[in-house]
Scaffold this motif. Structure first.
Motif, PDB file in Angstrom:
ATOM      1  N   LYS A 248     -66.504 -37.702   4.386  1.00 26.88           N
ATOM      2  CA  LYS A 248     -65.439 -38.576   3.910  1.00 26.88           C
ATOM      3  C   LYS A 248     -64.924 -38.121   2.553  1.00 26.88           C
ATOM      4  O   LYS A 248     -63.728 -38.159   2.308  1.00 26.88           O
ATOM      5  CB  LYS A 248     -65.952 -40.005   3.820  1.00 26.88           C
TER       6      LYS A 248
ATOM      7  N   CYS B 236     -64.769 -35.147   1.294  1.00 25.89           N
ATOM      8  CA  CYS B 236     -63.882 -33.989   1.437  1.00 25.89           C
ATOM      9  C   CYS B 236     -62.503 -34.435   1.893  1.00 25.89           C
ATOM     10  O   CYS B 236     -61.480 -34.037   1.321  1.00 25.89           O
ATOM     11  CB  CYS B 236     -64.429 -33.001   2.459  1.00 25.89           C
ATOM     12  N   ILE B 237     -62.487 -35.268   2.936  1.00 20.91           N
ATOM     13  CA  ILE B 237     -61.199 -35.707   3.477  1.00 20.91           C
ATOM     14  C   ILE B 237     -60.430 -36.488   2.421  1.00 20.91           C
ATOM     15  O   ILE B 237     -59.234 -36.330   2.256  1.00 20.91           O
ATOM     16  CB  ILE B 237     -61.419 -36.584   4.720  1.00 20.91           C
TER      17      ILE B 237
ATOM     18  N   LEU C 120     -58.837 -34.208  -0.037  1.00 19.53           N
ATOM     19  CA  LEU C 120     -57.637 -33.581   0.529  1.00 19.53           C
ATOM     20  C   LEU C 120     -56.472 -34.551   0.557  1.00 19.53           C
ATOM     21  O   LEU C 120     -55.339 -34.206   0.238  1.00 19.53           O
ATOM     22  CB  LEU C 120     -57.917 -33.086   1.939  1.00 19.53           C
ATOM     23  N   CYS C 121     -56.782 -35.795   0.946  1.00 22.64           N
ATOM     24  CA  CYS C 121     -55.734 -36.792   1.079  1.00 22.64           C
ATOM     25  C   CYS C 121     -55.103 -37.090  -0.276  1.00 22.64           C
ATOM     26  O   CYS C 121     -53.899 -37.267  -0.393  1.00 22.64           O
ATOM     27  CB  CYS C 121     -56.330 -38.058   1.686  1.00 22.64           C
TER      28      CYS C 121
ATOM     29  N   ARG D  21     -53.530 -33.279  -1.645  1.00 27.79           N
ATOM     30  CA  ARG D  21     -52.555 -32.560  -0.841  1.00 27.79           C
ATOM     31  C   ARG D  21     -51.157 -33.097  -1.101  1.00 27.79           C
ATOM     32  O   ARG D  21     -50.964 -34.302  -1.181  1.00 27.79           O
ATOM     33  CB  ARG D  21     -52.934 -32.752   0.636  1.00 27.79           C
TER      34      ARG D  21
ATOM     35  N   ASN E 254     -49.924 -34.989   4.828  1.00 30.85           N
ATOM     36  CA  ASN E 254     -51.276 -35.563   4.678  1.00 30.85           C
ATOM     37  C   ASN E 254     -51.539 -36.791   5.545  1.00 30.85           C
ATOM     38  O   ASN E 254     -52.563 -37.437   5.382  1.00 30.85           O
ATOM     39  CB  ASN E 254     -51.605 -35.839   3.204  1.00 30.85           C
TER      40      ASN E 254
ATOM     41  N   ARG F 176     -52.483 -36.725   8.518  1.00 27.24           N
ATOM     42  CA  ARG F 176     -53.720 -36.429   9.262  1.00 27.24           C
ATOM     43  C   ARG F 176     -54.956 -36.744   8.431  1.00 27.24           C
ATOM     44  O   ARG F 176     -55.934 -37.287   8.933  1.00 27.24           O
ATOM     45  CB  ARG F 176     -53.732 -34.966   9.691  1.00 27.24           C
ATOM     46  N   TYR F 177     -54.906 -36.381   7.132  1.00 24.85           N
ATOM     47  CA  TYR F 177     -56.072 -36.670   6.298  1.00 24.85           C
ATOM     48  C   TYR F 177     -56.248 -38.169   6.128  1.00 24.85           C
ATOM     49  O   TYR F 177     -57.357 -38.673   6.086  1.00 24.85           O
ATOM     50  CB  TYR F 177     -55.943 -36.008   4.933  1.00 24.85           C
TER      51      TYR F 177
ATOM     52  N   TYR G 236     -59.413 -40.122   7.116  1.00 25.26           N
ATOM     53  CA  TYR G 236     -60.055 -40.843   6.030  1.00 25.26           C
ATOM     54  C   TYR G 236     -60.367 -42.280   6.461  1.00 25.26           C
ATOM     55  O   TYR G 236     -61.494 -42.754   6.305  1.00 25.26           O
ATOM     56  CB  TYR G 236     -59.131 -40.815   4.809  1.00 25.26           C
TER      57      TYR G 236
END
Ligand SMILES: *[C@@H]1O[C@H](CO)[C@@H](O)[C@H](O)[C@H]1NC(C)=O
Ligand SMILES: [Zn+2]
Ligand SMILES: [Zn+2]
Length: 345
Positions: free
Chosen positions: A113, A115-116, A119-120, A123, A192, A194-195, A199
């Motif tokens: 979580k 990491c995601i 990114l969220c 990004r 983002n 997808r993230y 998430y």
């Protein structure tokens, strides 16, 4: 502390959480958000002006300007839950022959979580710039309903591409704009979404898993201590069999922090599960929440019940004009269309 005090604190905290989340999660159209607005309007004459000013300023700074407050809040809550879990539940679960693997799943989920989440937050959601603007115009076609060809963004001074929107918090136009999420302090857009989806799902998984492990632990405690068949003596000196209420009361007083955490996580789980389902649905039908809310407003303005004729057909996302099938829609969320990789017609 006695049961009633503890329980009132508990209820107060939970209710505050619910109200805050509903009010400020960026979707003010929720029924609870509307209720909150009404209540504040009704109560405002009784609240002194200076307090109102301060609270308006705080609200403005927290919700209408970019800031990391919710990211920190998020980390604090997460740290509290994991500290509690490691400190009280983990050891206990190991003792009652839950396997090491099972007990460690929450930590794995936490790593995934994080990491995601990173990114969220980090990004770029698909900011429209002078450079990429011309190319972005070609990615989606205008539907002439929600997105008119040639409409301008007054701030950014260029023609808005279809499906884009100007984010007032970040002061930029974002491609395939979904919403501005204060919890990640970023817009959710083409790059983002997808993230964001992953998430939400990972937080659900995390909360759900800890709920199951903690529930299992409490269940074992009750079974082990023989509480289910226990009897207690009430105020009149009579012997009473212990009921469910008695057991809950007992657990509350013996493990206040654990029960607190459990309640919080159950709340988070259901809230986010509902929200994730909504976002999964949107992904599957190729819509953004921006479009979804707009479309709802759109059809409400025009559909007068009983007005006889319908000059426009109401939009059905499942069979919508843009919906090319679930797999293609999902593909577009996970591999966003970019000018270089144009969609194949
Ligand atoms: C999704 O909808 C947009 C229009 O809103 C359309 O241009 C695009 O082709 C659609 N994508 C898929 C995969 O259906
Ligand atoms: Zn703009
Ligand atoms: Zn934004």
């Amino acid at each position: 502390m006695d049961f009633l005090t503890l329980f009132s604190v508990y209820v107060a905290v939970v209710l505050t959480c619910i109200v805050l989340v509903c009010k400020y999660s960026g979707q003010q159209q929720t029924p609870l958000g509307r209720l909150f607005n009404t209540v504040t309007q009704v109560a405002s004459p009784w609240i002194p002006q200076c307090i109102q000013n301060i609270s308006n300023r705080t609200v403005h700074r927290l919700f209408h300007q970019r800031n990391n407050f919710f990211i920190y809040l998020h980390l604090i809550l997460e740290a509290a839950v994991y500290a509690e879990y490691s400190y009280e539940v983990f050891q206990f679960c190991l003792e009652m022959e839950t396997t090491m693997v099972n007990v460690c799943v929450p930590y794995v989920l936490l790593a995934i979580k994080s990491c995601i989440f990173y990114l969220c937050c980090r990004r770029d959601p698909g900011t429209l710039t002078k450079k990429n603007h011309a190319a972005q115009l070609k990615v989606y076609q205008y539907d002439e309903q929600l997105f008119q060809e040639g409409s301008m963004c007054p701030t950014c001074q260029f023609v808005k591409p279809a499906r884009s929107k100007h984010c007032r918090v970040c002061n930029r136009c974002v491609q395939r704009f979904d919403h501005h999420c204060i919890w990640v302090n970023n817009c959710i857009g083409a790059q983002n979404t997808r993230y964001f989806l992953l998430y939400l799902l990972s937080v659900c998984a995390m909360a759900g898993d800890i709920v199951v492990l903690t529930g299992d632990m409490l269940f074992h405690v009750v079974v082990r201590s023989g509480l289910m068949h226990a009897r207690y003596i009430d105020e009149q000196g009579q012997e009473q069999p212990s009921g469910l209420l008695f057991i809950i009361q007992h657990l509350f007083l013996t493990f206040p922090r654990i029960v607190f955490m459990l309640g919080f996580l159950v709340f988070v789980f259901f809230l986010l599960a509902g929200y994730s389902l909504f976002h999964c649905y949107l992904a599957v039908v190729n819509q953004t929440s921006n479009e979804w809310f707009k479309r709802k407003g759109h059809s409400c303005q025009h559909c007068h019940p009983g007005s006889g004729h319908h000059s426009h057909t109401s939009y059905n996302p499942m069979r919508g004009f843009y919906n090319k099938g679930i797999l293609k829609n999902l593909k577009e969320v996970f591999w966003p269309l970019s000018p270089t990789r144009k969609k194949d017609n």
